[in-house]
Design an enzyme around this catalytic site. Sequence first.
Site, PDB file in Angstrom:
ATOM      1  N   SER A  60      14.484   3.227  16.802  1.00  0.00           N
ATOM      2  CA  SER A  60      14.403   4.199  15.715  1.00  0.00           C
ATOM      3  C   SER A  60      14.138   3.519  14.378  1.00  0.00           C
ATOM      4  O   SER A  60      13.776   4.186  13.406  1.00  0.00           O
ATOM      5  CB  SER A  60      15.696   5.013  15.634  1.00  0.00           C
ATOM      6  OG  SER A  60      16.787   4.176  15.268  1.00  0.00           O
ATOM      7  N   ASP A  91      25.045  -0.393  19.407  1.00  0.00           N
ATOM      8  CA  ASP A  91      25.682  -1.533  18.748  1.00  0.00           C
ATOM      9  C   ASP A  91      27.152  -1.696  19.108  1.00  0.00           C
ATOM     10  O   ASP A  91      27.735  -2.745  18.824  1.00  0.00           O
ATOM     11  CB  ASP A  91      25.543  -1.414  17.227  1.00  0.00           C
ATOM     12  CG  ASP A  91      24.156  -1.806  16.741  1.00  0.00           C
ATOM     13  OD1 ASP A  91      23.396  -2.411  17.521  1.00  0.00           O
ATOM     14  OD2 ASP A  91      23.826  -1.501  15.583  1.00  0.00           O
TER      15      ASP A  91
END
Length: 409
Positions: A146, A291
């Site tokens: 993204s 993450d």
Amino acid sequence: MDLRLSAAQLSSGTTIIRIAGSKSETNRLLLLQALCPSLQIDNASDSDDSMAMRNGIAQTNGTVDVGHAGTAMRFLTAFYAVTPGTDVVLTGSARMKHRPIGILVDALRQLGADVRYEEEDGFPPLRIRGRSINRHQTVVRADVSSQYLSALALVAPALPNGIEIRLEGTLTSASYLMMTLSLLERVGVTVTFNDQTIRILPTPIQPITITVESDWSSASYFYSVVALSPKGTQLVLSSFRNDSRQGDRAVADFYERFGVETTFHEDGHIVLSKVADVAGGLELDLSNTPDIAQTIAVTCRGLGMRCDLYGLHTLKIKETDRLVALQHELAATGASVRVTDASFHLDASGPLPDTIHVATYHDHRMALSFAPLAVKTTVIIKDAGVVSKSYPAFWNDLAQIGVDISTIA
């Protein structure tokens, strides 16, 4: 610098850990501030990545080296391309030269940008000569990163005709794109996102002050500490919002599965409380929050839990191949690990060794995610200074809550 982290009794609930501003929000706002210098930013991140972004914005000629800062590489590529008079070679670490950027370069070229590869096609370093961009339509694959979309969206206010981005494929890490679009709206830019198409009008950025929320990714390591601690343990963090736009806000929900409860206070403090002991296993789709995959996997290892994590295809193109790095380091603790191109599978039965040695592979999140195991055993973190990429104060903050930390010569 290698560090030894020793199991310790945490100073539960008495110390407030003040986590710096989100790196993700900061880097987006720094680019918007470059387009509108009267935009003010409070509580900005002090991470290496944000410093690379600041330095890059200030330099529009010559060679710009962003090191390991992937976000800076993507965002600066777009910024330089639409800034007339720029003439730079944008490069980074040896690993950065193997991280793909072709999708973004192709999109910028569709708009008329002058971006060329200095070495291997599809990868940095890039030679970028900034120019005025009048075209406004581009097509971008949405299933890889993204950050490519965010880079294009952030420079849209500088384009005379704005931008129209048509997405191809299933959007990955959608929460980070939504953060970008939300920040654009907060500074007065008109944004629409319908039917796989993002439209951003060439609206002037408003000269306001934005306070960056503390970083939920950084908070995740303290969620892991609490999850690995005895029932009744509490830690206090600041400053966070329950309605956060950061994708990793989901850590508060995910860690309920580990018996950790989050209480939000009006002053921005959150209290993490270990309210239950857990066992068994869990299955999660982390495609919007990749993450925190390493944090969750290591927490499972510390609790002896099985986990199956999906939606992790972007982890192979980070600072290291994070799936392979996790596999190697967790297998060294005696766990059974299997990875695919997009998933991670852990059987964590069996005790932890008395001492765990963790290689970090130049990846800050390897150091950060394994450190909480110090609650359970002794952990040796190699090249521990790598945490400065996103969380320079981490070792000091960990020591504040009672973890014994010593330097190994």
